[in-house]
Design a protein around this motif. Structure first.
Motif, PDB file in Angstrom:
ATOM      1  N   LEU A   4      15.761  30.346 -17.724  1.00  9.24           N
ATOM      2  CA  LEU A   4      16.884  31.159 -18.211  1.00  9.24           C
ATOM      3  C   LEU A   4      16.422  31.948 -19.429  1.00  9.24           C
ATOM      4  O   LEU A   4      15.598  31.467 -20.218  1.00  9.24           O
ATOM      5  N   SER A   5      16.961  33.141 -19.581  1.00  7.22           N
ATOM      6  CA  SER A   5      16.630  33.938 -20.773  1.00  7.22           C
ATOM      7  C   SER A   5      17.427  33.429 -21.966  1.00  7.22           C
ATOM      8  O   SER A   5      18.461  32.753 -21.812  1.00  7.22           O
ATOM      9  N   LEU A   6      16.972  33.748 -23.153  1.00  3.69           N
ATOM     10  CA  LEU A   6      17.699  33.370 -24.365  1.00  3.69           C
ATOM     11  C   LEU A   6      19.101  33.976 -24.356  1.00  3.69           C
ATOM     12  O   LEU A   6      20.064  33.328 -24.794  1.00  3.69           O
ATOM     13  N   ALA A   7      19.225  35.180 -23.833  1.00  2.00           N
ATOM     14  CA  ALA A   7      20.540  35.822 -23.761  1.00  2.00           C
ATOM     15  C   ALA A   7      21.461  35.058 -22.826  1.00  2.00           C
ATOM     16  O   ALA A   7      22.651  34.865 -23.122  1.00  2.00           O
ATOM     17  N   GLN A   8      20.936  34.598 -21.684  1.00  2.00           N
ATOM     18  CA  GLN A   8      21.758  33.838 -20.736  1.00  2.00           C
ATOM     19  C   GLN A   8      22.232  32.525 -21.346  1.00  2.00           C
ATOM     20  O   GLN A   8      23.403  32.146 -21.219  1.00  2.00           O
TER      21      GLN A   8
END
Length: 470
Positions: A4-8
């Protein structure tokens, strides 16, 4: 964990992202999630959980030194790692677990098994995992990871390749199982028994019934409730299953059980029985000590059969299990003096089962010795339940009853009241005093049970005795 991305992750947690180094919103992390900085490795995610004795925020630097790629914190700390600031770290764990499991389930064939009950959860979890891991990638808790922190940490070990998630759900108060099981809505939910464990926190046996039935209410529509037909309170959960639109699969020793055990025989080398499922019957020899573990094995078989595993495969894999878990009916010592260390948890039901096992596995010319400590979390029921244990030990003919610690003293007093006057029962304030006595008292042919709740600390006494008589 899945990538998962940090934004997600920030979006899922409703937090504030503070990036460090070369990280951006699109930086992807996929490591293990943990609250213990000592278990963090390169690429992992450290959750700084405030605790009663210390504060996880003090260990962010240690996690970074071990290679943490992200810290989830309740306040930003001066550390060279990207951080997501949240209002509640434990709630953030739950939110992230719900997202990860939901994503994997939606993309593939992940099946989720939830297990609860007053006794036997950890053993049953291990037996289910032993059967299923041969079928595909299986995620199951370490030790007894079954609370608000441990359960989500287990869920977060799910990856895109996971086929089964086995979750153990414990509770010390109403609503906890509902919250934990509600994170994943299991496909199958096992209820082993409703007993007096944690009765003090719940407020009585009926409140315990309501708490354990929370798992049945949390099952996914179209799922299966795997219920103990021999326990009237568990059997009474069938109408709840019907209301939820889930099937019931019964296990037990009664004639109406769909997964049944007959001809049960207990020996010092384990327990033998005949297991029957859908008209097929096979002999099974469990190496795990104790007749009560037959029920745990039946529950595991019921889960696996419902998931499509043949009965023969279930039996073969269960027969390979030598120890369900450390400190749970763990054989130590030697053939000369056998120590059974079962001092990780204790309730009135598990105490009675362990004492009966001690009596069953002790042969002619051998001596039964019960080393007993307090049962915790019984509240107002503590006195009468400790009395019952002392009474049962005498009724079973246990030849030496060694009681340790002031909270357990009533066991000793009840044994004395029942006629154990000639040194059959003895009391010690501390485990060290009991150890010194036992080292001099135990003799060839003794079969020794060490049983207490975790808080009494007798599991370490059991280990010491095991070393002394190995």
């Amino acid at each position: 964990m899945i990538a998962l991305s940090l934004a997600q992750i920030t979006h899922v947690l409703g937090g504030r992202l503070h990036t460090a180094g070369d990280d951006t919103d699109e930086t992807v992390v996929s490591g293990t999630v943990d609250t213990d900085s000592r278990l963090i490795g390169p690429g992992d995610i450290f959750v700084a959980k405030p605790g009663e004795e210390t504060d996880g925020h003090l260990f962010v630097d240690a996690a970074v030194a071990s290679g943490a790629a992200l810290a989830i914190v309740e306040r930003e700390v001066p550390a060279s790692v990207s951080q997501i600031v949240v209002a509640d770290a434990v709630a953030a764990l739950a939110d992230l677990a719900r997202e990860v499991v939901g994503t994997v389930r939606g993309a593939g064939a992940l099946r989720i098994v939830g297990i609860t009950g007053s006794n036997g959860k950890t053993t049953t979890k291990n037996l289910v995992a032993r059967i299923l891991e041969a079928e595909g990638e299986t995620v199951a808790p370490r030790a007894s990871f079954n609370n608000a922190v441990g359960a989500p940490l287990t869920m977060l070990r799910v990856t895109e390749g996971s086929r089964y998630l086995v979750s153990e759900f414990g509770a010390s108060a109403p609503g906890e199982i509902a919250r934990l099981a509600g994170l994943v809505e299991p496909d199958l939910g096992v209820v082993l028994m409703v007993g007096m464990a944690h009765a003090g926190g719940f407020g009585g046996i009926e409140a315990t019934f309501a708490a354990k039935s929370e798992l049945v209410r949390a099952l996914r529509t179209g799922g299966t409730a795997v219920l103990n037909i021999d326990d009237p309170r568990v059997a009474a959960m069938a109408p709840i299953a019907a209301e939820r639109g889930v099937d019931v699969m019964w296990f037990g020793r009664g004639p109406d059980a769909q997964v049944r055990a007959d001809d049960v025989a207990v020996t010092a080398s384990g327990t033998r029985c005949i297991v029957s499922v859908g008209g097929e019957s096979l002999p099974m020899h469990l190496q795990v000590l104790g007749e009560h573990h037959v029920m745990n094995a039946l529950a595991a078989i019921a889960v696996a059969v419902r998931l499509g595993v043949p009965l023969a495969a279930c039996v073969e894999r269960l027969e390979s299990v030598e120890l369900a878990e450390r400190w749970r009916m763990q054989p130590l010592g030697s053939d000369r003096v056998r120590i059974i260390n079962d001092a990780y948890n204790a309730s009135p039901d598990s105490m009675a089962a362990a004492l009966r096992t001690l009596a069953q596995i002790t042969g002619p010319g051998e001596r039964t010795v019960a080393v007993l400590g307090a049962m915790s979390e019984l509240g107002e029921y503590a006195d009468e339940e400790h009395d019952r244990v002392g009474l049962l030990a005498v009724r079973l003919g246990i030849q030496r009853i060694v009681v340790i610690g002031a909270p357990a003293r009533r066991m000793f007093l009840e044994a004395m009241a029942q006629g154990s006057w000639d040194n059959e029962a003895i009391f010690f304030e501390t485990a060290d005093e009991a150890f010194d006595y036992l080292v001099g008292e135990l003799r060839d042919g003794d079969r020794v049970l060490v049983k207490s709740s975790n808080s009494a600390g007798l599991r370490f006494l059991g280990d010491r005795l095991g070393e002394s008589f190995s």
